[in-house]
Design a protein around this motif. Structure first.
Motif, PDB file in Angstrom:
ATOM      1  N   ASN A   1      52.039  40.080  14.476  1.00 53.67           N
ATOM      2  CA  ASN A   1      51.642  39.590  15.788  1.00 53.67           C
ATOM      3  C   ASN A   1      52.781  38.859  16.500  1.00 53.67           C
ATOM      4  N   ILE A   2      53.749  38.349  15.750  1.00 54.58           N
ATOM      5  CA  ILE A   2      54.855  37.614  16.366  1.00 54.58           C
ATOM      6  C   ILE A   2      55.608  38.493  17.360  1.00 54.58           C
ATOM      7  N   SER A   3      55.944  39.711  16.953  1.00 49.97           N
ATOM      8  CA  SER A   3      56.665  40.610  17.860  1.00 49.97           C
ATOM      9  C   SER A   3      55.808  40.969  19.061  1.00 49.97           C
ATOM     10  N   ASP A   4      54.478  41.071  18.852  1.00 52.73           N
ATOM     11  CA  ASP A   4      53.581  41.371  19.966  1.00 52.73           C
ATOM     12  C   ASP A   4      53.546  40.207  20.965  1.00 52.73           C
ATOM     13  N   LEU A   5      53.571  38.980  20.444  1.00 48.22           N
ATOM     14  CA  LEU A   5      53.575  37.806  21.313  1.00 48.22           C
ATOM     15  C   LEU A   5      54.884  37.703  22.099  1.00 48.22           C
ATOM     16  N   ILE A   6      55.989  38.071  21.468  1.00 47.81           N
ATOM     17  CA  ILE A   6      57.274  38.095  22.167  1.00 47.81           C
ATOM     18  C   ILE A   6      57.226  39.109  23.305  1.00 47.81           C
ATOM     19  N   ALA A   7      56.615  40.257  23.032  1.00 47.22           N
ATOM     20  CA  ALA A   7      56.486  41.294  24.054  1.00 47.22           C
ATOM     21  C   ALA A   7      55.617  40.802  25.209  1.00 47.22           C
ATOM     22  N   PHE A   8      54.509  40.131  24.885  1.00 43.49           N
ATOM     23  CA  PHE A   8      53.639  39.599  25.934  1.00 43.49           C
ATOM     24  C   PHE A   8      54.378  38.577  26.786  1.00 43.49           C
ATOM     25  N   ALA A   9      55.119  37.669  26.156  1.00 44.51           N
ATOM     26  CA  ALA A   9      55.843  36.636  26.893  1.00 44.51           C
ATOM     27  C   ALA A   9      56.865  37.264  27.832  1.00 44.51           C
ATOM     28  N   ALA A  10      57.519  38.327  27.399  1.00 41.73           N
ATOM     29  CA  ALA A  10      58.515  38.994  28.242  1.00 41.73           C
ATOM     30  C   ALA A  10      57.871  39.597  29.480  1.00 41.73           C
ATOM     31  N   VAL A  11      56.733  40.274  29.300  1.00 45.69           N
ATOM     32  CA  VAL A  11      56.046  40.891  30.445  1.00 45.69           C
ATOM     33  C   VAL A  11      55.523  39.813  31.396  1.00 45.69           C
ATOM     34  N   ALA A  12      54.960  38.740  30.833  1.00 41.76           N
ATOM     35  CA  ALA A  12      54.403  37.672  31.662  1.00 41.76           C
ATOM     36  C   ALA A  12      55.485  36.971  32.473  1.00 41.76           C
ATOM     37  N   GLU A  13      56.655  36.793  31.891  1.00 39.28           N
ATOM     38  CA  GLU A  13      57.738  36.105  32.600  1.00 39.28           C
ATOM     39  C   GLU A  13      58.412  37.015  33.619  1.00 39.28           C
ATOM     40  N   GLU A  14      58.592  38.290  33.265  1.00 38.89           N
ATOM     41  CA  GLU A  14      59.257  39.223  34.175  1.00 38.89           C
ATOM     42  C   GLU A  14      58.319  39.743  35.256  1.00 38.89           C
ATOM     43  N   ARG A  15      57.006  39.646  35.009  1.00 40.01           N
ATOM     44  CA  ARG A  15      55.994  40.190  35.930  1.00 40.01           C
ATOM     45  C   ARG A  15      56.214  41.687  36.163  1.00 40.01           C
ATOM     46  N   SER A  16      56.713  42.343  35.144  1.00 43.16           N
ATOM     47  CA  SER A  16      57.006  43.771  35.273  1.00 43.16           C
ATOM     48  C   SER A  16      57.167  44.382  33.895  1.00 43.16           C
ATOM     49  N   PHE A  17      56.457  45.495  33.641  1.00 50.03           N
ATOM     50  CA  PHE A  17      56.638  46.208  32.379  1.00 50.03           C
ATOM     51  C   PHE A  17      58.016  46.861  32.332  1.00 50.03           C
ATOM     52  N   THR A  18      58.494  47.317  33.482  1.00 54.38           N
ATOM     53  CA  THR A  18      59.798  47.995  33.521  1.00 54.38           C
ATOM     54  C   THR A  18      60.922  47.045  33.148  1.00 54.38           C
ATOM     55  N   ARG A  19      60.947  45.862  33.791  1.00 56.52           N
ATOM     56  CA  ARG A  19      62.011  44.898  33.497  1.00 56.52           C
ATOM     57  C   ARG A  19      61.885  44.341  32.087  1.00 56.52           C
ATOM     58  N   ALA A  20      60.653  44.093  31.637  1.00 56.92           N
ATOM     59  CA  ALA A  20      60.458  43.567  30.289  1.00 56.92           C
ATOM     60  C   ALA A  20      60.884  44.585  29.239  1.00 56.92           C
ATOM     61  N   ALA A  21      60.593  45.865  29.473  1.00 58.09           N
ATOM     62  CA  ALA A  21      60.993  46.909  28.527  1.00 58.09           C
ATOM     63  C   ALA A  21      62.513  46.984  28.423  1.00 58.09           C
TER      64      ALA A  21
END
Length: 297
Positions: free
Chosen positions: A5-25
């Motif tokens: 779940n740690i990696s999943d939480l890191i992924a969530f934080a990236a999307v939430a901060e970037e407000r974009s799946f493209t930029r977070a990816a």
């Protein structure tokens, strides 16, 4: 908590901060579809919707905001501790990203940092070329380089090079064919090589100063336009027109006679390159080594 779940939480934080799946990816170096699948799986396991998705934007839900507020301090503490462990090693290590114009990279950064990289194998430096006033946080850079020491609030500026002077140059063949301008205003009757600034896409207005210290900004015209300075100089050497370039860059061609300067009385000196970085920058052993190497003696 299940460890994966740690990696999943890191992924969530990236999307939430970037407000974009493209930029977070792009930030996480994963595909957008894989990232979307990860977030959906996390939401299913928690039984909560963490993100609100529309065709144009992504934003955390109330539950997502609450989770993000908990995660960020924890991630920062972990990152700080890992950095401290890294700094405790005998040999400096880490990556430093610096954004600068091509001329600064070639004339100052690389000559000063090349010996550092040889002396410290654990130190890595990534150079990002940009002619605009780069937002360091958005560009994920540790520091930037620009002329002068005027920076925005919350930034530190450190001189890394001598004062500079932009000079107007042309080839002997060009002067023989078109003559030599006597004043900056006369440039409007000459072929000039333009530089397009990436900041707002406009052509660079050539800057001069008269005998009374008043600024003169001249818009010039010509057949060739570039967005970096080295091709501008090359075109001038090839006789395509006059160019306004840093004197230190032009000096080898001035010494060889391939270029000849004009309008020297109108070309004042100005503060040279400074390194700027956030005043709250978390220092690392690699960053400290780079700072010391770049500091102008």
């Amino acid at each position: 908590m299940i460890r994966e779940n740690i990696s999943d939480l890191i992924a969530f934080a990236a999307v939430a901060e970037e407000r974009s799946f493209t930029r977070a990816a792009a930030k996480l170096n994963v595909s957008q579809s894989a990232l979307s699948h990860t977030i959906k799986a996390l939401e299913q396991r928690l039984g909560l919707r963490l993100l609100t998705r529309t065709t144009r934007s992504v934003a955390p839900t109330l539950a997502g905001e609450d989770l993000l507020a908990t995660l960020n301090p924890c991630f920062e503490m972990i990152e700080t501790r890992l950095q401290a462990l890294n700094d405790s090693r005998d040999e400096p290590a880490g990556t430093v990203r610096i954004v600068a114009v091509e001329y600064a990279i070639e004339s100052l950064l690389w000559p000063k940092l090349s010996p550092v990289l040889k002396a410290h194998p654990g130190v890595k430096v990534e150079f990002v070329m940009d002619y605009g006033f780069t937002d360091l946080a958005a560009a994920q850079c540790d520091a930037g380089v620009r002329y002068g020491d005027q920076v925005s609030e919350g930034m530190i500026a450190m001189r890394i090079g001598p004062d500079e002077r932009m000079i107007c140059v042309g080839s002997p063949g060009y002067y023989a064919a078109r003559g030599t301008p006597a004043t900056p205003q006369a440039l409007t009757d000459h072929a000039c090589i333009n530089l397009r600034l990436s900041t707002h896409g406009a052509l660079y207005a050539w800057e001069f100063e008269d005998a009374q210290g008043r600024e003169l900004n001249i818009r010039v015209q010509g057949q060739a336009t570039f967005n970096t300075i080295n091709p501008v100089m090359r075109a001038a050497v090839d006789g395509h027109g006059l160019a306004l370039i840093p004197e230190r860059l032009a000096q080898p061609h001035l010494d060889s006679g391939a270029l000849v300067a004009c309008l020297g009385d109108y070309c004042p000196s100005f503060p040279g390159f400074h390194l700027y970085y956030p005043s709250r920058q978390r220092s690392s052993s690699a960053f400290d080594v780079v700072l010391e190497a770049l500091r102008e003696s």
